[in-house]
Design an enzyme around this catalytic site. Structure first.
Site, PDB file in Angstrom:
ATOM      1  N   GLY A  14       0.814  -1.206   0.000  1.00 39.94           N
ATOM      2  CA  GLY A  14       0.000   0.000   0.000  1.00 39.94           C
ATOM      3  C   GLY A  14       0.847   1.255   0.000  1.00 39.94           C
ATOM      4  O   GLY A  14       0.637   2.161   0.814  1.00 39.94           O
ATOM      5  N   SER A  15       1.796   1.329  -0.939  1.00 40.05           N
ATOM      6  CA  SER A  15       2.803   2.397  -0.872  1.00 40.05           C
ATOM      7  C   SER A  15       2.800   3.344  -2.059  1.00 40.05           C
ATOM      8  O   SER A  15       3.807   3.966  -2.370  1.00 40.05           O
ATOM      9  CB  SER A  15       4.196   1.778  -0.708  1.00 40.05           C
ATOM     10  N   GLY A  18       0.370   8.385   0.569  1.00 40.18           N
ATOM     11  CA  GLY A  18       0.260   8.465   2.013  1.00 40.18           C
ATOM     12  C   GLY A  18       1.458   7.965   2.779  1.00 40.18           C
ATOM     13  O   GLY A  18       2.613   8.122   2.368  1.00 40.18           O
ATOM     14  N   ILE A  19       1.195   7.354   3.934  1.00 43.10           N
ATOM     15  CA  ILE A  19       2.253   6.872   4.811  1.00 43.10           C
ATOM     16  C   ILE A  19       3.125   5.839   4.094  1.00 43.10           C
ATOM     17  O   ILE A  19       4.349   5.871   4.200  1.00 43.10           O
ATOM     18  CB  ILE A  19       1.658   6.261   6.097  1.00 43.10           C
ATOM     19  N   GLY A  20       2.500   4.936   3.359  1.00 44.37           N
ATOM     20  CA  GLY A  20       3.256   3.903   2.657  1.00 44.37           C
ATOM     21  C   GLY A  20       4.250   4.482   1.670  1.00 44.37           C
ATOM     22  O   GLY A  20       5.402   4.038   1.583  1.00 44.37           O
ATOM     23  N   SER A 141      -2.171   1.572  14.517  1.00 44.15           N
ATOM     24  CA  SER A 141      -2.737   2.892  14.774  1.00 44.15           C
ATOM     25  C   SER A 141      -3.034   3.052  16.253  1.00 44.15           C
ATOM     26  O   SER A 141      -3.185   2.062  16.983  1.00 44.15           O
ATOM     27  CB  SER A 141      -4.041   3.037  13.977  1.00 44.15           C
ATOM     28  N   TYR A 154     -12.597  -0.969  11.968  1.00 43.89           N
ATOM     29  CA  TYR A 154     -11.221  -0.551  11.689  1.00 43.89           C
ATOM     30  C   TYR A 154     -10.358  -0.729  12.932  1.00 43.89           C
ATOM     31  O   TYR A 154      -9.262  -1.291  12.872  1.00 43.89           O
ATOM     32  CB  TYR A 154     -11.211   0.912  11.239  1.00 43.89           C
TER      33      TYR A 154
END
Length: 264
Positions: A14-15, A18-20, A141, A154
């Site tokens: 998932g890169s 965003g963060i990824g 998280s 989530y």
């Protein structure tokens, strides 16, 4: 500080944003051969180009795979048999009242957020143990600790990631492999940015005002009082990926902006 990541191979799921993406770019700066991942080849190619524009010497490749089912992990493993660093970052979220979350949503969230990391970790762990060196990092998280009432499903997956990371770490005690999770706080990622923008439009307010009210009412315990940047989270992940972090193992490391109101 030399994190001794030069020549290592890393996969960040998932890169493409965003963060990824920030993690992939940060690892590339350290000399890591990074494999980015997204659901479409178009997004993967765009992420590769973006990283190379910022880090011209970067060694970066990509694998398009959708983790909504077992086929995603199978695709990645077929194309990349071994890694030194695995960052299980892919994840989905969606605010929805508990009473309105159907079984299908619970299973979908668990499949993407949890089982993707389980499947990849199960495969890549063997190669890491053979080398007696490896890093597995789950991007969890603060919602793992403080389950958000607006998206219980989530939060459940984030708690599961912390438990899995600790369990894997226990199973490889005494080796050169470490397994940790990151408790990221509210972060200005692509998904969160879209959420804030939609809220601002719906409430006819500025994005700045929505952010201010979010921390006043939804995350009042935040010490940062703003969304963290993706680079701030990526910096912590990059450290954990390196050799210098060898004494940090089985930990849930906080990059939460102080949202979790606890000293431990």
């Amino acid at each position: 500080m030399d994190l001794k990541l030069g020549g290592k191979v890393a996969l960040v799921t998932g890169s493409t944003a965003g963060i990824g993406f920030a993690i992939a770019q940060s690892l590339a700066r350290e000399g890591t051969h990074v494999y980015v991942n997204g659901r479409t080849q178009e997004r993967v190619d765009a992420a590769i180009a973006a990283i190379k524009s910022q880090v011209p010497a970067a060694k970066v490749n990509g694998i398009a795979a959708d983790f909504s089912g077992p086929a995603g992990a199978e695709t990645v493993i077929t194309k990349l048999s071994a890694v030194d660093v695995l960052v299980n970052n892919v994840g989905i979220f969606e605010p929805k009242p508990f009473a309105e979350i159907p079984d299908a949503d619970w299973l979908r969230f668990f499949e993407v957020n949890v089982m993707s990391g389980v499947r990849l970790s199960r495969h890549y762990l063997a190669g890491m143990l053979k080398k007696n060196w490896g890093r597995i990092i789950f991007i969890s998280s603060e919602s793992a600790v403080q389950i958000p009432p607006e998206m219980v499903h989530y939060g459940m997956t984030k708690t599961a990631q912390v438990a899995i990371a600790r369990g894997i770490a226990e199973s490889v005690a005494g080796t050169g492999v470490t397994v940790n999770s990151i408790l990221a706080g509210p972060t200005a990622s692509e998904g969160v940015g879209g959420f804030v923008e939609a809220m601002a439009k719906q409430q006819k307010k500025s994005k700045g005002q929505v952010e201010k009210e979010f921390f006043e009412h939804m995350r009042p315990s935040s010490l940062l009082k703003r969304f963290a940047t993706v680079d701030e989270v990526a910096a912590m992940v990059t450290y954990l990926a390196g050799e210098l972090s060898s004494a940090t193992n089985g930990a849930a490391v906080r990059a939460d902006g102080g949202v979790i109101k606890a000293i431990l």
